[in-house]
Design a protein around this motif. Structure first.
Motif, PDB file in Angstrom:
ATOM      1  N   ASP A  64      -5.288   8.009  -3.248  1.00 28.62           N
ATOM      2  CA  ASP A  64      -5.310   8.148  -4.709  1.00 28.62           C
ATOM      3  C   ASP A  64      -4.426   7.044  -5.282  1.00 28.62           C
ATOM      4  O   ASP A  64      -3.191   7.139  -5.227  1.00 28.62           O
ATOM      5  CB  ASP A  64      -4.773   9.525  -5.116  1.00 28.62           C
TER       6      ASP A  64
ATOM      7  N   TYR B 128      -3.144  -2.978  -4.296  1.00 30.72           N
ATOM      8  CA  TYR B 128      -4.579  -3.177  -4.538  1.00 30.72           C
ATOM      9  C   TYR B 128      -5.203  -1.844  -4.961  1.00 30.72           C
ATOM     10  O   TYR B 128      -5.486  -0.987  -4.130  1.00 30.72           O
ATOM     11  CB  TYR B 128      -5.265  -3.692  -3.272  1.00 30.72           C
TER      12      TYR B 128
ATOM     13  N   ARG C  84      -8.276   3.056  -3.331  1.00 29.63           N
ATOM     14  CA  ARG C  84      -9.243   4.119  -3.625  1.00 29.63           C
ATOM     15  C   ARG C  84     -10.338   4.163  -2.561  1.00 29.63           C
ATOM     16  O   ARG C  84     -10.725   5.237  -2.096  1.00 29.63           O
ATOM     17  CB  ARG C  84      -9.836   3.897  -5.011  1.00 29.63           C
ATOM     18  N   ARG C  85     -10.850   3.000  -2.169  1.00 26.53           N
ATOM     19  CA  ARG C  85     -11.918   2.943  -1.179  1.00 26.53           C
ATOM     20  C   ARG C  85     -11.446   3.395   0.207  1.00 26.53           C
ATOM     21  O   ARG C  85     -12.241   3.834   1.030  1.00 26.53           O
ATOM     22  CB  ARG C  85     -12.502   1.525  -1.105  1.00 26.53           C
ATOM     23  N   SER C  86     -10.153   3.285   0.454  1.00 28.09           N
ATOM     24  CA  SER C  86      -9.614   3.707   1.749  1.00 28.09           C
ATOM     25  C   SER C  86      -9.245   5.187   1.764  1.00 28.09           C
ATOM     26  O   SER C  86      -8.768   5.706   2.786  1.00 28.09           O
ATOM     27  CB  SER C  86      -8.383   2.876   2.109  1.00 28.09           C
ATOM     28  N   GLY C  87      -9.461   5.878   0.634  1.00 28.67           N
ATOM     29  CA  GLY C  87      -9.182   7.308   0.574  1.00 28.67           C
ATOM     30  C   GLY C  87      -7.839   7.671  -0.023  1.00 28.67           C
ATOM     31  O   GLY C  87      -7.490   8.852  -0.116  1.00 28.67           O
TER      32      GLY C  87
ATOM     33  N   GLU D 165     -10.312   1.410 -14.451  1.00 27.25           N
ATOM     34  CA  GLU D 165      -9.251   1.262 -13.449  1.00 27.25           C
ATOM     35  C   GLU D 165      -8.046   0.539 -14.026  1.00 27.25           C
ATOM     36  O   GLU D 165      -6.906   0.855 -13.674  1.00 27.25           O
ATOM     37  CB  GLU D 165      -9.784   0.526 -12.219  1.00 27.25           C
TER      38      GLU D 165
ATOM     39  N   THR E 186       0.801  -1.220   0.000  1.00 29.39           N
ATOM     40  CA  THR E 186       0.000   0.000   0.000  1.00 29.39           C
ATOM     41  C   THR E 186       0.832   1.268   0.000  1.00 29.39           C
ATOM     42  O   THR E 186       0.464   2.258  -0.631  1.00 29.39           O
ATOM     43  CB  THR E 186      -0.930   0.018   1.231  1.00 29.39           C
TER      44      THR E 186
ATOM     45  N   ASN F 169      -8.234  -0.706  -6.404  1.00 30.80           N
ATOM     46  CA  ASN F 169      -9.546  -0.269  -5.942  1.00 30.80           C
ATOM     47  C   ASN F 169      -9.617  -0.180  -4.423  1.00 30.80           C
ATOM     48  O   ASN F 169     -10.274   0.710  -3.877  1.00 30.80           O
ATOM     49  CB  ASN F 169     -10.633  -1.201  -6.473  1.00 30.80           C
ATOM     50  N   ARG F 170      -8.943  -1.087  -3.746  1.00 34.81           N
ATOM     51  CA  ARG F 170      -8.974  -1.049  -2.281  1.00 34.81           C
ATOM     52  C   ARG F 170      -8.324   0.220  -1.761  1.00 34.81           C
ATOM     53  O   ARG F 170      -8.809   0.828  -0.792  1.00 34.81           O
ATOM     54  CB  ARG F 170      -8.278  -2.277  -1.704  1.00 34.81           C
TER      55      ARG F 170
ATOM     56  N   LYS G 288     -11.436  -3.202 -10.623  1.00 35.73           N
ATOM     57  CA  LYS G 288     -12.881  -3.406 -10.641  1.00 35.73           C
ATOM     58  C   LYS G 288     -13.563  -2.904 -11.914  1.00 35.73           C
ATOM     59  O   LYS G 288     -14.789  -3.017 -12.043  1.00 35.73           O
ATOM     60  CB  LYS G 288     -13.520  -2.714  -9.433  1.00 35.73           C
TER      61      LYS G 288
ATOM     62  N   SER H 252      -6.830  -5.825  -7.605  1.00 32.05           N
ATOM     63  CA  SER H 252      -8.058  -5.176  -7.156  1.00 32.05           C
ATOM     64  C   SER H 252      -8.543  -4.202  -8.220  1.00 32.05           C
ATOM     65  O   SER H 252      -8.842  -3.043  -7.947  1.00 32.05           O
ATOM     66  CB  SER H 252      -7.836  -4.449  -5.818  1.00 32.05           C
TER      67      SER H 252
END
Length: 221
Positions: free
Chosen positions: A145, A135, A140-143, A176, A116, A137-138, A172, A170
């Motif tokens: 970029d 990952y 991105r979902r955690s905030g 992406e 990460t 998309n993961r 999606k 990841s």
């Protein structure tokens, strides 16, 4: 550059490999559980054997890190199946780094997954990992970029003159996938449905439909 199938479901893997030029398969305990819940009643060893038979390329396999020694032995057990085509995919954490160091010291190829941060990427490259797997998309979902983060990882790797490759996971959507590549990812591992979706586009389909219509008109002249 290379494309990998991110799946453990054999029917999907076989179907995609008939269309998309894939370099192998990535899997993990979550994907294996998902395949089992979809009705694939096969052991991990049976799944591995079937993948080796059905497609060419590398299989990335992820051991459990519940216990360091067991993780090391599980990775070795995977390698013993086919050391030329199986590559241990180790989650990036303190235990994972220790397991990976042991494997690398013995001459085995390794990948770090769930990478990460830039510092994690730097440690992986310093250790000599063949791949780091962020990952997309993961993040991105955690905030985070994800495009900017992968750019930073790619910059660090380039500065170290290492052979470590970035494989974005990841993914999606096809958008992406494109973003990850433009950010500096060398390779992608993508779910089967999205891999097939990457081969087409509505504009392309519209053009093909017109070509076929006009081809039929020419035959009727």
């Amino acid at each position: 550059m290379a494309l990998y199938i991110d799946s453990a479901y054999l029917n999907d893997i076989t179907a995609v490999a008939q269309t998309v030029p894939v370099a192998g398969v990535t899997t993990n305990p979550t994907l294996l559980l998902d395949a089992h819940q979809r009705g694939q009643k096969a052991s991990v060893e049976e799944v591995i054997a079937h993948i080796l038979q059905r497609i060419n390329g590398t299989i990335f396999l992820q051991p459990s890190l519940a216990n360091e020694e067991q993780a090391y032995r599980e990775a070795l057990a995977y390698l013993q199946i086919d050391e030329e085509r199986i590559l241990p995919k180790i989650p990036m954490c303190k235990t994972g780094v220790r397991v990976a160091r042991r494997l690398h010291a013995e001459g085995h190829h390794i990948a770090f997954t769930a990478v990460t941060t830039v510092s994690q990427a730097y440690i992986a490259a310093t250790l000599g990992a063949d791949y780091i797997i962020p990952y997309y998309n993961r993040m991105r979902r955690s905030g985070v970029d994800p495009s900017e983060r992968i750019k930073q990882m790619a910059r660090i790797i380039a500065n170290q003159e290492t052979t470590t490759r970035i494989m974005a996971s990841s993914i999606k959507s096809t958008a992406e996938a494109a973003e990850a590549l433009l950010s500096g990812a060398h390779d992608l591992t993508v779910p089967p449905a999205i891999l097939l979706e990457m081969t087409t586009d509505p504009e392309t389909e519209e053009a093909i439909t017109r070509f076929e219509r006009d081809s039929q008109k020419m035959k009727n002249l």
